[in-house]
Structures are given as structure tokens and as C-alpha cells.
Design an enzyme around this catalytic site. Structure first.
Site, PDB file in Angstrom:
ATOM      1  N   GLU A 187     -59.842  25.898  52.792  1.00 59.88           N
ATOM      2  CA  GLU A 187     -58.672  26.126  53.650  1.00 59.88           C
ATOM      3  C   GLU A 187     -57.988  24.826  54.058  1.00 59.88           C
ATOM      4  O   GLU A 187     -56.787  24.675  53.893  1.00 59.88           O
ATOM      5  CB  GLU A 187     -59.101  26.893  54.909  1.00 59.88           C
ATOM      6  CG  GLU A 187     -57.980  27.062  55.922  1.00 59.88           C
ATOM      7  CD  GLU A 187     -58.462  27.690  57.222  1.00 59.88           C
ATOM      8  OE1 GLU A 187     -59.598  28.196  57.250  1.00 59.88           O
ATOM      9  OE2 GLU A 187     -57.706  27.662  58.201  1.00 59.88           O
TER      10      GLU A 187
ATOM     11  N   ASP B 181     -62.223  28.805  57.633  1.00 56.08           N
ATOM     12  CA  ASP B 181     -62.725  28.845  59.002  1.00 56.08           C
ATOM     13  C   ASP B 181     -63.173  30.266  59.352  1.00 56.08           C
ATOM     14  O   ASP B 181     -62.652  31.246  58.816  1.00 56.08           O
ATOM     15  CB  ASP B 181     -61.625  28.431  59.985  1.00 56.08           C
ATOM     16  CG  ASP B 181     -61.431  26.922  60.013  1.00 56.08           C
ATOM     17  OD1 ASP B 181     -62.319  26.212  59.505  1.00 56.08           O
ATOM     18  OD2 ASP B 181     -60.387  26.470  60.517  1.00 56.08           O
TER      19      ASP B 181
ATOM     20  N   TYR C   2     -29.633  21.288  53.343  1.00 58.15           N
ATOM     21  CA  TYR C   2     -28.750  20.191  53.716  1.00 58.15           C
ATOM     22  C   TYR C   2     -27.439  20.197  52.933  1.00 58.15           C
ATOM     23  O   TYR C   2     -26.538  19.426  53.236  1.00 58.15           O
ATOM     24  CB  TYR C   2     -29.465  18.846  53.534  1.00 58.15           C
ATOM     25  CG  TYR C   2     -30.399  18.542  54.678  1.00 58.15           C
ATOM     26  CD1 TYR C   2     -29.929  18.469  55.980  1.00 58.15           C
ATOM     27  CD2 TYR C   2     -31.757  18.349  54.465  1.00 58.15           C
ATOM     28  CE1 TYR C   2     -30.781  18.205  57.034  1.00 58.15           C
ATOM     29  CE2 TYR C   2     -32.623  18.084  55.507  1.00 58.15           C
ATOM     30  CZ  TYR C   2     -32.122  18.002  56.791  1.00 58.15           C
ATOM     31  OH  TYR C   2     -32.961  17.751  57.836  1.00 58.15           O
TER      32      TYR C   2
END
Length: 673
Positions: A497, A550, A401
Site C-alpha cells: 500500500e 494497513d 492549465y
DNA sequence: GTTCATAGGAAGCAGCGGGG
DNA sequence: CCCCGCTGCTTCCTATGAAC
């Protein structure tokens, strides 16, 4: 002013004897022998170091004021560094009048109606105790002659007062007066408040100054504040935009290209290494093999000892000086650093993970071929300089920015920061540019910090502590590099995770089921902060670490990110990876072993398939020790299904993960090393 | 007032096409 | 051939607005 002070620190630094390449090796410009004036041939030879190599003899290729270096200035006069001055005020317009002067200024040269201009604000970082910054002052001020507007009067009085030598004083006074006179009769180049902004890159065409980058608004207090800081030194550089033929010559003559030839020969010796795809796999005992050790003694870029802010400030100043030196020689300035993304620059080291091979081709960002990328790097370098000097931290997003029109997208800032980290050979955190924290921790751990940075205030230098307990989760601490002590009663670390699973474990009182441990999550792909913290935890506590991800390609990829790092951040792998990380679950074979119901299975989509194929080509999966990992992935590929941890419940038992799965896996040792 | 969907942001990865 | 810019994909979070 110290007449014997060193003015151009080119290659060798104080730590040149270190086996690690100094930042000067990848600074934008090699030594310019023509700039050294009276430097004799032997010294010149010693100074001709090329990027990517470490000078055997740490000869300090420097220019001493006593050498009476003589360089034609932009007015065509022979000037010494002592002729330089600081402008008093940056009053400005955005107009340039190249034809006003009679003497041949590069700005007014008829064949140079197109060039770019930088403005650069140098502010000594460590005011009182810093080594004399005369080198900066001279070099920067040298660029001014011919470019200053009549409104910018040279301020030589303070310098003259400090001149110890009467002759020099007289000479400087005379030249300064001459210079002042010349500057008043010459080119006007003023650009409002941008004067005090480094990296304000402008394009001058047909005598008009046209901003390439967004100029900060007049009401931008930052710039004024910067100038009013008192110790600010303004620098202004210019460069003509060379045509292609110039670039061709530059390319052919560049030391970097010469070096690239040598490096390719070095690379040839790596042919004995096992190659998998684009990634070379180093044998585990590569350090014991003389041929390899001789060609790859520096497989990592960074020093194991973090650089201090002061060192970094000096490094940045050195880069600026080299850029200016290139400009003085009318060459295109460029940043050059070891490739961090290109596949052939990455090797896989079983002991660490993905690493950047130093002896390889370099990435070159020059202002001619990559003006935008160069400008972005320059702007970010300015910001980092200020962050270091002011002892502040910021985020990538905040940096973005600062100059949205210039950066265009967040990605360009991200890329520039990583490039600069490579250029300076430090981790991103050391640049005081941090990503938003997202890592969470829960478990008994006490961390003590002690800033290593001498620029820190005394009060900040006091020991701080971070205390994590089993009672609540906390954001991971910052300032990973400052950690001095880690104390814990935990017996192992569990890396999760997803945040949802993390909270699920805590809600299910996971510590009651699996014992005293530390649970950490990076919430998806881990950020650098989390990876760095996990690395330090493994390094300092030596606890076994398990990953719970996972059962899908992305879960495995995230696991590998913790274990072996990523190619993109391979340059910092030594501070980010945990090669001893174990794959606790959810393994593809667990689906059968724990009789996970078919309702919890998910079919692969097209992207999952591609991702898994890509993962199966990962170099580490060829390691004999990881053949079980490969078998699990091949099983996942054969079945074409995935399973998420959140869906992990068997027989309707919602606490299956915490109460049955984890205790069984840990007690039975059913995990992959 | 709550729930849901969407957009955007941050972290990561890889691949493709154009241009020099 | 290589670099650069862009695109597309994952994870999760937060903010916002629409729908109920």
C-alpha cells in the site's frame, strides 16, 4: 474532390460487425434523416439507430455526394455539400453585426438574438495516407455560409481544380461565387485568433459576441501555429439557445428517450440477479444463462483490442460531424454516453469486479441544460484531438492549465476526461491523457513494448524495453497498452500500500527473506497506471499476487481497488482489476496471531467507522467465497481498532515485517484468497 | 543548516443539497 | 427523481516558510 466520397459517417463503422458497440452509438446525435436529402425511407429506417444499441445490420447510414443532398443553408438557399469552401484567413474582430444582411440568416433572425457559437479547427490526422477527409471539409464548411466576414474569402480554386465532373465544377464555381458574394454582404462574425481554436464557445446576445469561455491571448502561439499548419480546416458552428419548450419537444422526441424505455424493459430481466444495495451482482455463470446472456451480452464498454489513434481521430471527427448536424437542424447538440458513475449503471461481476452495464440509462450532456459541462467536454475533446494528432501525451493538470477560467477546477477536467473515455469507449491512457506516475516497482522483470499505433513514427515503432531488477526501485513504465512481452524469474508479486513500507522492505533486503518476487506499490490509492500495470502483469505472467495493506478501512479499500476496481472507473475494469488478488495482511486476526502490542493500535475515528460500514455493504462481501474476508472486517469493526504496517514491530524487532511476518504468512499460507 | 508544520496537488471514495 | 456541484475524507509527495 471525390464526388462519391462518403461525407457523413453516422453510425456504422468499419468494425460495426463487432459485438462491441461502436463509438458512433454514443455519438452526440443520432442520424438526422432530414439531412440526407434524397435518402429513401428504407435507408432512413436502417439509419435510425439509437444510442446504446448495436445495429443488427451494419448498414452504413451515409450521405453520398452523388445523392445530391439538398439542405437549406443559413441564407435560406438550397445548397449541396459541394458548395462549401475554406476561408483563407482568420482575420477577425470580436464584433457581430446581425442586421447587415438582407437574407434571413439565423444569426440575424430577430428572434434569435441569443445563441452560442463554436469555432472548431479540424486538421486531418493522417495527412498522406488518410482516407479522404472531404466529408469533414464539406460538413464543416457548410456551416460557414452567412457567418463569414467579408475578410474571409472562400478558397475554392484548389477544390475546383480537383472536380472531375465538369458540370459539378461549374455548379460549384457558380455557387461558390454566389456564396462569396453573400458572405461579403452578410454577417460579420469574427473572433480574433479564437477562430482556429476548437471549443471556443461564445455567447451572442443583442448582437454582441460575448465570450463564455476564456479566449486565448493574442500572443498565444499555439493557435497561430495551429492555423499555419497548412492542413488546418476551420469550422464554425452556431446554435441558438432554445427555450424550454423546445427542449421539451426535443426530449420527448429524442431517440435516446425512446431507447430508455426499451432499456428499462431489459433492465427488468435483471431482477432475477441478486441485488445488494444499489449494485447488481451477476451470477458467475451469467454467460451460460440464456435470458441474462441475451440482455447483457455487453457488460463491458471497451473493445479488448485498443483503438488506434487513427480510429480515435475518426471517432472524434464523427462526433463533431454529428454535433454540426444537430446544429444544422437547429437542435441542441449533446454528448450521450453510458453512465459511469450512477450506481444503477454498475454491476458487480465476480470474474472482473465492478463493471458498467451497457444496457442502461445514458448520461446526456447537452448544451442547453449543461452548458458548462458541455463546453468543458468540448474543450477537452479538442485537446485530445490535438494530442492524438501530434502524438503527444499530457497530464490532467496540464489540460487544466490550458483554460483555467473555463474549467474552474481540476475536478471538472477529470470528470470530462472520464466522460470522454466513456464516450469514445477507450481507456484514459488511449486518450494520451495520463496522470502523474507514482507507481514503483522492484524485482526481476523485463518488459518489451511495441506500439500498436500506426500513427507512431517509424523510429518510435521500434521495440523498446523496460528492465526492473532487485537492485533498485523504478517508476512503473508508461504505455501499458503497448506491452507485448513480460518476462520474469519471480514466483509471485507483492503489492504494497504505502511507499514507506515499500522502501522499508527493500532496505531490509526482502528478497533474501521471501525469495524471488516483484514488489509494487501504488503509493496509497493506486493511480490508473499502476492498476493497469498490475492487471497486465497478472494477465501476462499469471503469477500469484498478494496485497500487503494497513489493517484499517482504507487499507482494505485500497486492496479492493486493486482486486475489483472502483465504481468510478468501472467502465474500464477489464483493464484494471486483478480478481485473483490475495489479502496477505495485515489481517485484523493477525493482531492476535502475531501478538502485536497494544501500543501499536489506533482507535477508529468517526470517519473510519463510516468507511468500514460502507465497505461491509460492498457487494462482493456477499459472495460465499469471501465469507472469511467479511469475518475479518467484522472483527475489525467489533474491536474498533486499526494498525498500520509501519508500526509493525514485535518485541522491538524493527525487521519484524520483513524477517518474520512476511515469510511466515507466505509459508504457512495464512492469507485470504 | 536542519527540522517541523502547512499548503497544495494527485490519486481515490462517498454523501448532501439545490434545482429542474 | 435525477443531475450537478460542492464538500469532506483517505493516501503520499513536494514545495515553502517558520522555528530552532
Amino acid at each position: 474532390m471525390n464526388a462519391n466520397s462518403t461525407i457523413v459517417p453516422l453510425y456504422a463503422r468499419a468494425d460495426a460487425g463487432s459485438k462491441h458497440n461502436s463509438v458512433a452509438d454514443v455519438a452526440p446525435r443520432p442520424c438526422h434523416e432530414d439531412y440526407d436529402g434524397g435518402m429513401d425511407a428504407d435507408r432512413r429506417e436502417a439509419s435510425e439507430t439509437v444510442p446504446g444499441t448495436n445495429p443488427a445490420a451494419p448498414e452504413r447510414a451515409t450521405l453520398q455526394l452523388g445523392d445530391e443532398a439538398v439542405v437549406p443553408d443559413s441564407l435560406g438557399r438550397q445548397k449541396t455539400p459541394s458548395d462549401l469552401y475554406v476561408p483563407e484567413s482568420p482575420q477577425a474582430t470580436t464584433r457581430i453585426e446581425p442586421d447587415r444582411g438582407a437574407a434571413p440568416s439565423p444569426l440575424s433572425s430577430p428572434d434569435s438574438d441569443s445563441f452560442a457559437v463554436f469555432c472548431f479547427s479540424l486538421q486531418p490526422a493522417a495527412n498522406a495516407e488518410a482516407a479522404p477527409r472531404d466529408d469533414l471539409d464539406h460538413s464543416v464548411r457548410y456551416i460557414h455560409p452567412g457567418l463569414l466576414a467579408p475578410g474571409l474569402q472562400p478558397d475554392v480554386s484548389s477544390q475546383l481544380d480537383e472536380q472531375p465532373d465538369a458540370e459539378q465544377s461549374d455548379a460549384a464555381q457558380s455557387d461558390a461565387a454566389d456564396l462569396e458574394s453573400k458572405s461579403q454582404e452578410h454577417t460579420t462574425l469574427l473572433c480574433e485568433d479564437d477562430w482556429v481554436q476548437m471549443s471556443s464557445v461564445h455567447h451572442v446576445s443583442d448582437g454582441r459576441l460575448q465570450s463564455l469561455c476564456k479566449s486565448d491571448d493574442d500572443d498565444d502561439d499555439q493557435s497561430n501555429e495551429s492555423y499555419d499548419d497548412g492542413d488546418a480546416q476551420l469550422g464554425l458552428c452556431y446554435i441558438r439557445l432554445h427555450d424550454s419548450s423546445d427542449m421539451g419537444d426535443l426530449s420527448q422526441n429524442s431517440a435516446a428517450d425512446d431507447n430508455a424505455v426499451e432499456l428499462s424493459q431489459d433492465q427488468q430481466q435483471f431482477d432475477d440477479c441478486e441485488n445488494f444495495g444499489d449494485t447488481t451482482i451477476l451470477p458467475e455463470d451469467y454467460a451460460d444463462q440464456e435470458d441474462l446472456a441475451a440482455t447483457a451480452p455487453e457488460v463491458h464498454i471497451f473493445s479488448s483490442v485498443p483503438k488506434t489513434s487513427r480510429q480515435l481521430l475518426q471517432d472524434i471527427e464523427g462526433i463533431v460531424l454529428n454535433t454540426i448536424a444537430a446544429i444544422v437542424e437547429e437542435e441542441v447538440p449533446y454528448f450521450e454516453f453510458h453512465s459511469r458513475v450512477r450506481q444503477q449503471g454498475i454491476v458487480f461481476d465476480p470474474q472482473v469486479g465492478f463493471r458498467v452495464l451497457l444496457h442502461n440509462k445514458l448520461t446526456k450532456v447537452d448544451m442547453f441544460n449543461s452548458p458548462r459541462r458541455f463546453a468543458v467536454m468540448w474543450k477537452v475533446l479538442e485537446c485530445i484531438f490535438e494530442l492524438l494528432r501530434r502524438k503527444l501525451n499530457t497530464t490532467k493538470r496540464d489540460l487544466f492549465y490550458l483554460d483555467v477560467p473555463l474549467f474552474g477546477s481540476q475536478k471538472s477536467v477529470d470528470c470530462a476526461i472520464d466522460d470522454i473515455a466513456c464516450l469514445l469507449q477507450v481507456s484514459r491512457a488511449q486518450l494520451h491523457c495520463i496522470a502523474s506516475f507514482k507507481g514503483l516497482i522492484c524485482g526481476n522483470l523485463e518488459v518489451s513494448f511495441e506500439p500498436l499505433d500506426e500513427l507512431e513514427d517509424q523510429e518510435d515503432g521500434e521495440q523498446r524495453a523496460f528492465l526492473s531488477t532487485q537492485l533498485e526501485s523504478k517508476l512503473l513504465p508508461r504505455d501499458i497498452d503497448d506491452i507485448t512481452v513480460m518476462q520474469t524469474t519471480a514466483e509471485f508479486v507483492l503489492i504494497v500500500e504505502k511507499e514507506a513500507v515499500f522502501h522499508r522492505l527493500l532496505n531490509d533486503r526482502v528478497f533474501d527473506h521471501i525469495g524471488d518476487c516483484i514488489v509494487i506499490t501504488g503509493i496509497g490509492y493506486p493511480d490508473i497506471q499502476t492498476r493497469s500495470f498490475v492487471h497486465r502483469l497478472a494477465e501476462m505472467c499469471g503469477l500469484p499476487m498478494y496485497a500487503l495493506v494497513d489493517c484499517d478501512p482504507h487499507g482494505f479499500d485500497i486492496l479492493c481497488n486493486y482486486k475489483y476496481g472502483s465504481r468510478a472507473l468501472a467502465f474500464d475494469s477489464e483493464n484494471l482489476t486483478v480478481p485473483s488478488l490475495r489479502w496477505l495482511g495485515l489481517l485484523p486476526s493477525d493482531i492476535d496471531k502475531f501478538n502485536i502490542q497494544e501500543a501499536n493500535w489506533l482507535a477508529f475515528n468517526q470517519y473510519d467507522t463510516g468507511k468500514l460500514t460502507s465497505l461491509l455493504n460492498a457487494p462482493f462481501l456477499t459472495l460465499p467465497d469471501l465469507h472469511l474476508w467479511r469475518e475479518e472486517l467484522e472483527l475489525m469493526q467489533a474491536r474498533g481498532i486499526k494498525c498500520e504496517l509501519q508500526a509493525l514491530n514485535v518485541d522491538g524487532d524493527l525487521t519484524f515485517l520483513t524477517g518474520r511476518f512476511l515469510p511466515h504468512k507466505l509459508q504457512s499460507g495464512h492469507f485470504l484468497l
